[in-house]
Design a protein around this motif. Structure first.
Motif, PDB file in Angstrom:
ATOM      1  N   LEU A 126      39.335  57.391  47.862  1.00  0.00           N
ATOM      2  CA  LEU A 126      39.918  56.981  46.578  1.00  0.00           C
ATOM      3  C   LEU A 126      40.600  55.614  46.704  1.00  0.00           C
ATOM      4  O   LEU A 126      40.444  54.754  45.839  1.00  0.00           O
ATOM      5  CB  LEU A 126      40.927  58.035  46.096  1.00  0.00           C
ATOM      6  N   GLU A 127      41.337  55.424  47.792  1.00  0.00           N
ATOM      7  CA  GLU A 127      42.032  54.147  47.975  1.00  0.00           C
ATOM      8  C   GLU A 127      41.050  52.989  48.126  1.00  0.00           C
ATOM      9  O   GLU A 127      41.336  51.864  47.695  1.00  0.00           O
ATOM     10  CB  GLU A 127      42.957  54.203  49.190  1.00  0.00           C
ATOM     11  N   GLU A 131      41.753  50.042  45.497  1.00  0.00           N
ATOM     12  CA  GLU A 131      42.406  48.847  46.069  1.00  0.00           C
ATOM     13  C   GLU A 131      42.244  47.605  45.184  1.00  0.00           C
ATOM     14  O   GLU A 131      43.227  46.953  44.841  1.00  0.00           O
ATOM     15  CB  GLU A 131      41.827  48.592  47.468  1.00  0.00           C
ATOM     16  N   ALA A 132      40.995  47.288  44.838  1.00  0.00           N
ATOM     17  CA  ALA A 132      40.769  46.074  44.043  1.00  0.00           C
ATOM     18  C   ALA A 132      41.278  46.246  42.614  1.00  0.00           C
ATOM     19  O   ALA A 132      41.751  45.292  42.001  1.00  0.00           O
ATOM     20  CB  ALA A 132      39.284  45.707  44.033  1.00  0.00           C
ATOM     21  N   ARG A 134      43.906  47.697  41.759  1.00  0.00           N
ATOM     22  CA  ARG A 134      45.348  47.422  41.771  1.00  0.00           C
ATOM     23  C   ARG A 134      45.622  45.955  42.109  1.00  0.00           C
ATOM     24  O   ARG A 134      46.425  45.303  41.456  1.00  0.00           O
ATOM     25  CB  ARG A 134      46.045  48.338  42.770  1.00  0.00           C
ATOM     26  N   LEU A 135      44.971  45.441  43.170  1.00  0.00           N
ATOM     27  CA  LEU A 135      45.286  44.088  43.645  1.00  0.00           C
ATOM     28  C   LEU A 135      44.723  43.008  42.729  1.00  0.00           C
ATOM     29  O   LEU A 135      45.342  41.970  42.534  1.00  0.00           O
ATOM     30  CB  LEU A 135      44.731  43.879  45.058  1.00  0.00           C
ATOM     31  N   VAL A 136      43.529  43.243  42.190  1.00  0.00           N
ATOM     32  CA  VAL A 136      42.867  42.190  41.414  1.00  0.00           C
ATOM     33  C   VAL A 136      43.099  42.383  39.921  1.00  0.00           C
ATOM     34  O   VAL A 136      43.462  41.458  39.211  1.00  0.00           O
ATOM     35  CB  VAL A 136      41.350  42.155  41.719  1.00  0.00           C
ATOM     36  N   ARG A 180      33.145  51.955  44.675  1.00  0.00           N
ATOM     37  CA  ARG A 180      34.110  50.865  44.836  1.00  0.00           C
ATOM     38  C   ARG A 180      33.645  49.620  44.081  1.00  0.00           C
ATOM     39  O   ARG A 180      34.445  48.955  43.418  1.00  0.00           O
ATOM     40  CB  ARG A 180      34.263  50.558  46.329  1.00  0.00           C
TER      41      ARG A 180
ATOM     42  N   LEU B 124      34.899  41.845  45.851  1.00  0.00           N
ATOM     43  CA  LEU B 124      35.664  42.541  44.817  1.00  0.00           C
ATOM     44  C   LEU B 124      36.726  41.622  44.210  1.00  0.00           C
ATOM     45  O   LEU B 124      37.488  42.034  43.337  1.00  0.00           O
ATOM     46  CB  LEU B 124      36.333  43.787  45.408  1.00  0.00           C
ATOM     47  N   GLY B 125      36.791  40.398  44.708  1.00  0.00           N
ATOM     48  CA  GLY B 125      37.748  39.440  44.172  1.00  0.00           C
ATOM     49  C   GLY B 125      39.121  39.512  44.822  1.00  0.00           C
ATOM     50  O   GLY B 125      40.074  38.895  44.345  1.00  0.00           O
ATOM     51  N   ILE B 126      39.224  40.272  45.923  1.00  0.00           N
ATOM     52  CA  ILE B 126      40.512  40.376  46.616  1.00  0.00           C
ATOM     53  C   ILE B 126      40.797  39.061  47.346  1.00  0.00           C
ATOM     54  O   ILE B 126      39.938  38.540  48.045  1.00  0.00           O
ATOM     55  CB  ILE B 126      40.494  41.568  47.606  1.00  0.00           C
ATOM     56  N   SER B 127      42.002  38.521  47.155  1.00  0.00           N
ATOM     57  CA  SER B 127      42.327  37.204  47.710  1.00  0.00           C
ATOM     58  C   SER B 127      42.437  37.267  49.232  1.00  0.00           C
ATOM     59  O   SER B 127      42.683  38.328  49.800  1.00  0.00           O
ATOM     60  CB  SER B 127      43.664  36.730  47.139  1.00  0.00           C
ATOM     61  N   HIS B 130      45.706  38.901  50.356  1.00  0.00           N
ATOM     62  CA  HIS B 130      45.711  40.362  50.267  1.00  0.00           C
ATOM     63  C   HIS B 130      44.784  40.983  51.304  1.00  0.00           C
ATOM     64  O   HIS B 130      45.073  42.040  51.842  1.00  0.00           O
ATOM     65  CB  HIS B 130      45.300  40.811  48.865  1.00  0.00           C
ATOM     66  N   ARG B 134      46.613  43.573  53.557  1.00  0.00           N
ATOM     67  CA  ARG B 134      46.298  44.952  53.198  1.00  0.00           C
ATOM     68  C   ARG B 134      45.145  45.541  54.001  1.00  0.00           C
ATOM     69  O   ARG B 134      45.020  46.750  54.129  1.00  0.00           O
ATOM     70  CB  ARG B 134      45.948  45.043  51.706  1.00  0.00           C
ATOM     71  N   HIS B 220      48.344  60.908  48.800  1.00  0.00           N
ATOM     72  CA  HIS B 220      48.182  61.392  47.436  1.00  0.00           C
ATOM     73  C   HIS B 220      46.712  61.672  47.189  1.00  0.00           C
ATOM     74  O   HIS B 220      45.855  60.950  47.654  1.00  0.00           O
ATOM     75  CB  HIS B 220      48.638  60.333  46.451  1.00  0.00           C
TER      76      HIS B 220
END
Lengths: 276, 232
Positions: A126-127, A131-132, A134-136, A180, B124-127, B130, B134, B220
């Motif tokens: 799930l994470e 991840e993206a 939330r972050l993006v 994802r 995914l566009g993650i910088s 990050h 992360r 979670h």
């Protein structure tokens, strides 16, 4: 499955408009040092079109996909995503490498699935999906998780949400990787040999998810060795050899009446290995 | 016979040595751990500008004895206007020397994360920032805890060399007691035990950290009902 009919009658996708490709490559070339891996490639991907790229190992098909995503910078030609030049900018009549943020913006409509999944092993299924988000996209944890669960449900893995990648099978990992990518709501999906790293009995579950995506009208470019899948699902098949596109057309034409000698050889080799 | 009374009489020297060894090692290791991370980041950063100087620095650290570095800092420093207290020279020497090793440990950690994971993040566009904080650092930390612990232990043991540049650490004070009392076994055995204690603490800390990082349970999991509710 009458999927192949979609070549000429894309009735499953009423919103389709011809003539405006989502992805377009014009004359792209790429060399690794002395070795020319792509030369003068033209490639178009129309909305809702499913294109499979086939060819022998080392033919440049994965490199083509990676250049279309600018994971490898191409040396010549141009790649356009939604009409925007990818990876370079014109500045004062000169072409310069675009900033990373610009590259990210232009290729935002593209989702990518890799041969080796490339899930993040320290994050749960799930994470990996959230991840993206939330972050993006800046979603709250709650919203991202709801969205992530919806994506996992779409690939049939909701009950695996809390598992880490190490406890998932290869097929499950690849489905999480697809979820994802889907979470970012791409308009086009690139698959780079999505089933090549899987045990044979796990290939089907991944191909089923991809078939469903195609059925839902997703635009897809797929580098694959799965000829049966290409024959059934692709609107168009592109055959590459030695860095060039040799032949391209609807699967029934390409597989039944290959024009080039190299494609004939390639298909014969494949049949010898698979029909016994 | 083992003379415990002797140790009791000289306890102040031993405790002073312990204190000096502890704080000098602590600060030296802190410098090594943090400077090492900076060096590794510089070496791996995309403009290759810093790659070569950092590589040279690492080779210099690995290619020269700590004792020579300490001599250069403490005895050689004044000739270039660098006047350091023996303790500060010790901290500096341990820090600079250890940083070279830690840079390699971090670099190994970063390198062992498959490049594809970062490509997935980029797509995914993650910088890059990050992706570093992360995806790379959390995984890198897991990988470097065992070799990092090992390196800290080696630094603490090698810190005995600062006794030669006149720092009143455990080793030097033990030698002082030996010279005053002509008893060799008791003082050296006592400080050996104290070194062992410090190192045991580091080792246990390392194990605990390793366990903590590895056994991370999913914090979670959205319940089925919840997601079904949200999406029909």
């Amino acid at each position: 499955m009458p999927m192949a009919d979609a070549v000429t009658t894309p009735t499953t996708t009423p919103h389709q408009t011809h003539g405006e490709p989502i992805v377009e490559a014009r004359g792209i070339g790429k060399s690794f040092g002395e070795l020319e891996v792509l030369s003068d490639i033209d490639f178009r991907l129309e909305p809702s079109e499913v294109v499979c790229v086939i060819g022998p190992s080392g033919s440049g098909k994965s490199t083509l996909l990676r250049c279309l995503a600018f994971l490898e910078p191409y040396d010549h030609g141009s790649v356009y995503i939604d009409g925007q030049l990818l990876g370079y900018e014109e500045r004062g009549g000169m072409r310069v490498r675009a900033r990373e943020s610009r590259v990210d913006a232009v290729r935002a409509p593209v989702g990518m699935v890799f041969q080796h999944f490339h899930l993040w092993p320290h994050r749960t299924a799930l994470e990996n999906v959230t991840e993206a988000l939330r972050l993006v996209n800046g979603l709250s944890r709650r919203d991202a998780e709801a969205e992530g669960m919806a994506m996992l449900e779409r690939v049939g893995l909701a009950e695996r949400a809390g598992h880490f990648p190490e406890s998932l099978s290869g097929g499950q990992k690849q489905r999480v990787a697809i979820a994802r990518a889907l979470a970012m709501q791409p308009r086009v999906m690139f698959f780079d040999e999505p089933t090549s790293a899987l045990d044979p009995e796990l290939v089907g579950e991944v191909l089923d998810v991809m078939k469903q995506l195609a059925h839902d009208g997703m635009t897809m470019a797929i580098v694959t060795h799965e000829m049966g899948f290409a024959a059934k699902v692709a609107d168009r098949v592109v055959f590459m050899d030695q860095g060039r596109i040799i032949e391209s057309g609807p699967p029934e034409t390409l597989f039944r009446t290959p024009r080039s000698e190299r494609l004939q050889q390639f298909l014969n080799t494949w049949r010898e290995r698979h029909i016994d | 016979m083992f003379d415990l009374a002797l140790l009791w009489e000289t306890r102040e020297l031993i405790l002073q040595g312990l204190w000096n060894t502890v704080w000098i090692c602590f600060l030296g290791c802190l410098v090594a751990v943090s400077l090492g991370l900076v060096l590794a980041a510089l070496r791996l950063s995309s403009p290759r500008l810093f790659g070569y100087p950092v590589a040279c620095y690492v080779e210099l650290c690995r290619g020269t004895p700590l004792l020579v570095l300490l001599f250069l800092l403490y005895y050689g420093g004044p000739s270039i206007g660098l006047l350091l207290d023996a303790e500060i020279a010790g901290v500096t020497g341990i820090g600079l020397y250890g940083a070279g090793y830690f840079a390699e440990i971090y670099r190994g950690g970063f390198k062992s994360i498959p490049k594809g994971q970062l490509e997935a993040a980029r797509m995914l566009g993650i910088s890059p920032w990050h992706a570093l904080t992360r995806i790379q650092i959390p995984q890198m930390l897991r990988l470097i805890v065992p070799p990092g612990t090992n390196q800290l232990i080696i630094l603490v043991k090698e810190s005995a060399l600062i006794s030669i540049i006149s720092v009143d650490d455990l080793t030097k004070n033990a030698t002082t007691i030996v010279n005053q009392t002509f008893n060799v076994i008791e003082p050296y055995l006592a400080v050996a035990l104290l070194y062992w204690m410090i190192i045991e603490l580091i080792a246990r800390g390392g194990y605990a950290l390793e366990k903590r990082l590895a056994n991370r349970q999913p914090r979670h999991v959205v319940r089925q009902g919840e997601s079904a509710h949200a999406h029909g």
